[in-house]
Enzyme design. Structure first.
Site, mmCIF file in Angstrom:
data_model
loop_
_atom_site.group_PDB
_atom_site.id
_atom_site.type_symbol
_atom_site.label_atom_id
_atom_site.label_comp_id
_atom_site.label_asym_id
_atom_site.label_seq_id
_atom_site.Cartn_x
_atom_site.Cartn_y
_atom_site.Cartn_z
ATOM 1 N N HIS A 167 0.819 -1.211 0.000
ATOM 2 C CA HIS A 167 0.000 0.000 0.000
ATOM 3 C C HIS A 167 0.855 1.265 0.000
ATOM 4 C CE1 HIS A 167 0.856 0.643 4.332
ATOM 5 N NE2 HIS A 167 0.783 -0.675 4.414
ATOM 6 N N ASP A 168 0.420 2.237 -0.778
ATOM 7 C CA ASP A 168 1.004 3.583 -0.809
ATOM 8 C C ASP A 168 2.411 3.638 -1.382
ATOM 9 O OD1 ASP A 168 -1.284 4.915 0.669
ATOM 10 O OD2 ASP A 168 -0.620 3.507 2.208
ATOM 11 N N GLY A 201 4.991 -0.950 2.806
ATOM 12 C CA GLY A 201 4.144 0.219 2.666
ATOM 13 C C GLY A 201 4.910 1.525 2.612
#
Length: 264
Positions: free
Chosen positions: A121-122, A139
């Site tokens: 994520h991200d 992340g």
């Protein structure tokens, strides 16, 4: 017409260009958009609010747009954006962003992503990046253009990898990797500049020489980071090479923003 295998399941709300192909037993969710010329292999799951650009080749057995592996995620409408002309090999996982960041995982264009890669994520992945087999980006990792991440390498959350950097095989990357550098080993250390990569990308000898000077100041001069940055700044304008001055500015900006310290 869109070439969809009869065993594939494509939600009627998904937006696929007419030139997209979808292989057998793949599943495409309602919030997915896929651009012209892209191909999806068999047994892929593409879900979430995922946008895929043009001319991407996604091989079989990929999971794209799945929920973040973050216990704080509570179903927010976060996204995954993938650019153009990427190659994504087998068994890769690319996750949505989280509300704790800007809410979007971003993959640029012209990247070569080998098998079993995880993009958490991200993550912000630039352009022309190579991620070798089993590379794992945690992340919020940022990877600059033209970087190479070796096989079986793990990158700690929030780490930044600079443009044209190279991570050797099985690296344990827990600190930021400055632009143009080659790092490897366990514990990780900077070995040299990424000379082969720079030559392949057409860097002039004079430009490479300035990058070598920056490497020497950072890693071979017994200077503190602050002293090395000051000395690197003094290289500006000395070579008569506008591209070298841009490289120096890029290096100084990266070092100033390094939040986890740099590999030294």
């Amino acid at each position: 017409m869109t070439k969809i295998h009869p065993t594939a399941i494509v939600d009627p709300a998904a937006e696929l260009d007419s030139s997209v192909s979808v292989g057998a037993y793949s599943l495409i969710g309602p919030h997915v958009r896929i651009g012209a010329g892209s191909s999806i292999g068999p047994h892929c799951v593409i879900e979430g609010r995922t946008t895929i650009g043009q001319d991407n080749r996604i091989f079989q057995f990929n999971s794209i747009g799945g929920t973040p592996q973050d216990m704080k995620y509570a179903g927010e409408p976060t996204e995954l954006h993938i650019g153009d002309r990427n190659t994504i090999h087998e068994f890769c996982t690319l996750n949505l962003g989280t509300a704790q960041d800007e809410g979007v995982t971003r993959v640029g264009s012209d990247n070569w992503i080998m098998a079993y890669v995880h993009i958490a994520h991200d993550v912000r992945l630039g352009n022309q990046v190579v991620l070798a087999n089993n590379a794992t980006l945690a992340g919020h990792v940022h990877v600059g253009d033209w970087a190479v991440v070796g096989g079986l390498t793990g990158v700690h959350q929030f780490v930044k990898i600079g443009v044209h950097a190279m991570i050797g095989f099985q690296g344990h990357v827990a600190q930021d990797v400055p632009p143009f550098m080659t790092v490897d080993g366990n514990p990780l250390s900077a070995r040299a500049i990424n000379a082969v990569g720079l030559r392949r990308r057409g860097f002039a000898a004079e430009r490479v020489a300035v990058i070598k000077q920056m490497h020497k100041l950072l890693y071979r001069s017994s200077l503190t980071l602050e002293q090395a940055m000051s000395a690197i700044g003094e290289l500006k304008g000395q070579q008569g090479e506008p591209e070298s001055d841009a490289d120096i500015a890029l290096m100084l900006g990266f070092l100033a923003a390094a939040s986890r310290g740099i590999v030294r």
